[in-house]
Structures are given as C-alpha cells and as structure tokens.
Design a protein around this motif. Structure first.
Motif, PDB file in Angstrom:
ATOM      1  N   VAL A   1       0.830  -1.237  -0.049  1.00 39.56           N
ATOM      2  CA  VAL A   1      -0.030  -0.115  -0.090  1.00 39.56           C
ATOM      3  C   VAL A   1       0.933   1.350   0.000  1.00 39.56           C
ATOM      4  O   VAL A   1       0.828   2.183  -0.725  1.00 39.56           O
ATOM      5  CB  VAL A   1      -0.961  -0.007   1.312  1.00 39.56           C
ATOM      6  CG1 VAL A   1      -1.539   1.539   1.320  1.00 39.56           C
ATOM      7  CG2 VAL A   1      -2.045  -1.122   1.039  1.00 39.56           C
ATOM      8  N   ILE A   2       1.851   1.311   0.903  1.00 38.50           N
ATOM      9  CA  ILE A   2       2.734   2.339   0.898  1.00 38.50           C
ATOM     10  C   ILE A   2       3.375   2.470  -0.383  1.00 38.50           C
ATOM     11  O   ILE A   2       3.504   3.576  -1.105  1.00 38.50           O
ATOM     12  CB  ILE A   2       4.045   2.273   2.036  1.00 38.50           C
ATOM     13  CG1 ILE A   2       3.256   2.076   3.337  1.00 38.50           C
ATOM     14  CG2 ILE A   2       4.671   3.289   1.933  1.00 38.50           C
ATOM     15  CD1 ILE A   2       2.494   3.347   3.621  1.00 38.50           C
ATOM     16  N   PHE A   3       3.991   1.428  -1.185  1.00 39.25           N
ATOM     17  CA  PHE A   3       4.672   1.742  -2.395  1.00 39.25           C
ATOM     18  C   PHE A   3       3.783   2.211  -3.338  1.00 39.25           C
ATOM     19  O   PHE A   3       3.863   2.896  -4.296  1.00 39.25           O
ATOM     20  CB  PHE A   3       5.082   0.266  -2.746  1.00 39.25           C
ATOM     21  CG  PHE A   3       6.635  -0.336  -1.889  1.00 39.25           C
ATOM     22  CD1 PHE A   3       7.203   0.938  -1.198  1.00 39.25           C
ATOM     23  CD2 PHE A   3       6.638  -1.613  -1.795  1.00 39.25           C
ATOM     24  CE1 PHE A   3       8.360   0.252  -0.702  1.00 39.25           C
ATOM     25  CE2 PHE A   3       7.748  -2.059  -0.935  1.00 39.25           C
ATOM     26  CZ  PHE A   3       8.579  -1.104  -0.403  1.00 39.25           C
ATOM     27  N   MET A   4       2.420   1.803  -3.245  1.00 38.24           N
ATOM     28  CA  MET A   4       1.366   2.133  -4.349  1.00 38.24           C
ATOM     29  C   MET A   4       1.012   3.452  -4.110  1.00 38.24           C
ATOM     30  O   MET A   4       1.067   4.241  -5.233  1.00 38.24           O
ATOM     31  CB  MET A   4      -0.220   1.224  -4.077  1.00 38.24           C
ATOM     32  CG  MET A   4      -0.902   1.249  -5.304  1.00 38.24           C
ATOM     33  SD  MET A   4      -0.241   0.516  -6.817  1.00 38.24           S
ATOM     34  CE  MET A   4       0.157   1.969  -7.833  1.00 38.24           C
ATOM     35  N   LEU A   5       0.980   4.195  -2.832  1.00 33.70           N
ATOM     36  CA  LEU A   5       0.877   5.613  -2.721  1.00 33.70           C
ATOM     37  C   LEU A   5       1.950   6.228  -3.327  1.00 33.70           C
ATOM     38  O   LEU A   5       1.645   7.362  -3.960  1.00 33.70           O
ATOM     39  CB  LEU A   5       0.669   5.784  -1.337  1.00 33.70           C
ATOM     40  CG  LEU A   5       0.638   7.125  -0.725  1.00 33.70           C
ATOM     41  CD1 LEU A   5      -0.582   7.990  -1.159  1.00 33.70           C
ATOM     42  CD2 LEU A   5       0.746   7.424   0.563  1.00 33.70           C
ATOM     43  N   GLN A   6       3.080   6.038  -3.027  1.00 32.97           N
ATOM     44  CA  GLN A   6       4.329   6.731  -3.643  1.00 32.97           C
ATOM     45  C   GLN A   6       4.710   6.477  -5.085  1.00 32.97           C
ATOM     46  O   GLN A   6       4.804   7.306  -5.787  1.00 32.97           O
ATOM     47  CB  GLN A   6       5.563   6.280  -2.937  1.00 32.97           C
ATOM     48  CG  GLN A   6       5.516   6.562  -1.182  1.00 32.97           C
ATOM     49  CD  GLN A   6       6.760   6.019  -0.683  1.00 32.97           C
ATOM     50  OE1 GLN A   6       7.476   5.410  -1.022  1.00 32.97           O
ATOM     51  NE2 GLN A   6       6.770   6.117   0.811  1.00 32.97           N
ATOM     52  N   GLY A   7       4.283   5.244  -5.465  1.00 36.90           N
ATOM     53  CA  GLY A   7       4.344   4.948  -6.923  1.00 36.90           C
ATOM     54  C   GLY A   7       3.211   5.582  -7.775  1.00 36.90           C
ATOM     55  O   GLY A   7       3.554   5.848  -9.066  1.00 36.90           O
ATOM     56  N   SER A   8       2.089   6.100  -7.125  1.00 34.20           N
ATOM     57  CA  SER A   8       1.223   6.783  -7.790  1.00 34.20           C
ATOM     58  C   SER A   8       1.453   8.236  -8.297  1.00 34.20           C
ATOM     59  O   SER A   8       0.919   8.740  -9.345  1.00 34.20           O
ATOM     60  CB  SER A   8      -0.032   6.864  -7.137  1.00 34.20           C
ATOM     61  OG  SER A   8      -0.038   7.788  -6.024  1.00 34.20           O
ATOM     62  N   SER A   9       2.551   8.560  -7.922  1.00 40.46           N
ATOM     63  CA  SER A   9       3.359   9.946  -8.399  1.00 40.46           C
ATOM     64  C   SER A   9       3.569   9.977  -9.810  1.00 40.46           C
ATOM     65  O   SER A   9       3.522  11.115 -10.150  1.00 40.46           O
ATOM     66  CB  SER A   9       4.322  10.566  -7.516  1.00 40.46           C
ATOM     67  OG  SER A   9       5.315   9.397  -7.717  1.00 40.46           O
ATOM     68  N   ILE A  10       3.551   8.912 -10.599  1.00 41.12           N
ATOM     69  CA  ILE A  10       3.968   8.877 -11.826  1.00 41.12           C
ATOM     70  C   ILE A  10       2.674   9.035 -12.838  1.00 41.12           C
ATOM     71  O   ILE A  10       2.556   9.440 -13.872  1.00 41.12           O
ATOM     72  CB  ILE A  10       4.397   7.240 -12.309  1.00 41.12           C
ATOM     73  CG1 ILE A  10       3.472   6.224 -12.267  1.00 41.12           C
ATOM     74  CG2 ILE A  10       5.565   6.999 -11.765  1.00 41.12           C
ATOM     75  CD1 ILE A  10       3.787   5.157 -12.884  1.00 41.12           C
ATOM     76  N   ALA A  11       1.471   9.321 -12.035  1.00 37.98           N
ATOM     77  CA  ALA A  11       0.301   9.752 -12.779  1.00 37.98           C
ATOM     78  C   ALA A  11       0.289  11.009 -13.656  1.00 37.98           C
ATOM     79  O   ALA A  11      -0.137  11.133 -14.368  1.00 37.98           O
ATOM     80  CB  ALA A  11      -1.027   9.862 -11.740  1.00 37.98           C
ATOM     81  N   SER A  12       1.141  11.624 -12.873  1.00 42.40           N
ATOM     82  CA  SER A  12       1.422  13.158 -13.292  1.00 42.40           C
ATOM     83  C   SER A  12       2.131  13.160 -15.000  1.00 42.40           C
ATOM     84  O   SER A  12       1.939  13.946 -15.609  1.00 42.40           O
ATOM     85  CB  SER A  12       2.240  14.033 -12.646  1.00 42.40           C
ATOM     86  OG  SER A  12       3.585  13.529 -12.303  1.00 42.40           O
ATOM     87  N   ALA A  13       2.716  11.961 -14.831  1.00 39.23           N
ATOM     88  CA  ALA A  13       3.420  11.877 -16.488  1.00 39.23           C
ATOM     89  C   ALA A  13       2.267  11.734 -17.655  1.00 39.23           C
ATOM     90  O   ALA A  13       2.477  11.796 -18.859  1.00 39.23           O
ATOM     91  CB  ALA A  13       4.107  10.732 -16.576  1.00 39.23           C
TER      92      ALA A  13
END
Length: 238
Positions: A168-180
């Motif tokens: 869940v933590i990795f998914m939260l932080q990985g979601s930052s690529i959505a801005s791409a």
C-alpha cells in the motif's frame, strides 16, 4: 538564492487539495480493485495444475519485473497507436473508449500492478497455512468453497497484513507517476506550483510533506490492524 517562501504554498493550497483528493481517489480505487483481483488470482496461483498456475505466474512475473512507468506508457501511449484501438474509438466501443482518458489508463495500470504484487503476497500466505487446518476442515466434511471461505482466506488475509502494508505504501508513492500522463495529482500539483512561481523547493517539498503524512497515517492504521487481527501470533508475555 531566494529564501524558502511559505506564502507560495499557502496561496497554492487549493491546488494541493485537489491533487490530494485525486491521489486518494486513484490509489484507493486501484487498491480495492487490486485486492478483489488478487484473491481470485492467488487461488489460481496455488493450484497444482500448471495450466492454471503458470499463466498467473507469468502475469505477476511481468508486472513485478517491469517499471510501472513503462506499463503506464504502454497503456496510455501504446494502445492509442494501435489501429484497431483507434477504430474502436471511432465506433465508440464502450469497452475500449475509456482508454482515451488518462485517469482510466492510470487506474487500469495501477490496478494490474498492485494486483500482481498482492497476488504473490496472498498466495504465499495461503501456501504457509498449517496443513493440519486443511486436514481438519476436510475431516469435518467441508466443501472446497467452504474451506476457502472459512479457513484459507481468513487465515491468509490476516497473515498478509504486514507485507500488504508495504505494498500500500509503495502504491501510494508510486502513484506519483500519474502526473506523467497529464493527471494533476499531488506530484502534478507540485509541478504546477513550480511552473507558476518558478519555485521548485516550495512546489515539491510541500507535495513530499503531504506524501509523508499520508505514509505515517497508513502505517498507523496497519499497526492497529496488526494488533487487532495478529495478536494471537505475538510472543506470550510471562
């Protein structure tokens, strides 16, 4: 070099709020869908039939072995370049039409990615269930479905909490690529502040602090969950 300007962050508070809401919506939805998919896939992954388990293994191997950013670009940019997909868009196929939207592409990619990791977490927990529990369930005449529902899944899901908290933590932080893909999530909000005020520190540090707060909140919730559902595994106090 200018000093750190808190006024910029305050003036951009609504930008960060909208970005936070989008991040929570995107991550929350993909985690829910991912868990639903992972439960079914984990059961298939534990099958002794290689024709059933190997395709799931191949799926999880690919999704866990490639960067999520590449997966997102394949869905968002790659699908759009396929002639068949463009024809389906022109025909307004309701199953293919959503892939024109960046939000759906990000949700689709994140869901498959987290489902792959969660499948392996659940499958590992299922394989580690004491065989005596399975034998006892069979001895009293439980059907396979009843045994899975009452013995396998409850035990596996409880034991998966520590590992799943990391996902869940990795998914939260990985979601930052959505801005791409043009989505204005928390990272996108920080990028917009940077572009508007030419303030990279203020823009991205504020976004980072919000991610940090969310991470600590999630960790606290999972600690409570572990105390609630894994208390029986804790060492006995004398």
């Amino acid at each position: 070099m200018n000093d750190f300007n808190l006024q910029i962050i305050y003036d951009s508070r609504m930008e960060y709020l909208y970005g936070l809401l989008l991040t929570l919506k995107l991550v929350g939805t993909c985690l829910i869908l991912g868990v639903v998919l992972a439960i079914g896939l984990a059961l298939l992954r534990c099958s002794r039939n290689p024709w059933v388990s190997k395709p799931v293994w191949a799926f999880t191997y690919y999704m866990r072995g490639t960067p999520m950013l590449i997966q997102l670009f394949i869905v968002y940019n790659g699908f759009a370049g396929l002639e068949w997909v463009q024809e389906q868009w022109a025909a307004e196929n309701p199953l293919i039409l959503p892939f024109r939207e960046p939000y759906f592409c990000a949700l689709f990619t994140f869901t498959l990615n987290t489902a792959a990791y969660t499948t392996e977490i659940f499958a590992g927990a299922m394989k580690n269930i004491a065989y005596g529990e399975i034998e006892a369930a069979r001895a009293i005449g439980m059907s396979w479905f009843t045994m899975v529902r009452r013995i396998v899944l409850p035990s596996a899901l409880r034991r998966s909490i520590p590992a799943y908290s990391n996902e869940v933590i990795f998914m939260l932080q990985g979601s930052s690529i959505a801005s791409a893909v043009t989505l204005v999530d928390l990272t996108g909000a920080g990028r917009n502040v940077y572009s508007k005020y030419y303030a990279p520190f203020e823009g991205f540090i504020a976004a980072g602090v919000i991610y940090l707060i969310l991470t600590f909140l999630l960790l606290g919730l999972f600690r409570l969950a572990e105390k609630r559902w894994l208390a029986y595994l804790a060492p006995r106090k004398h």
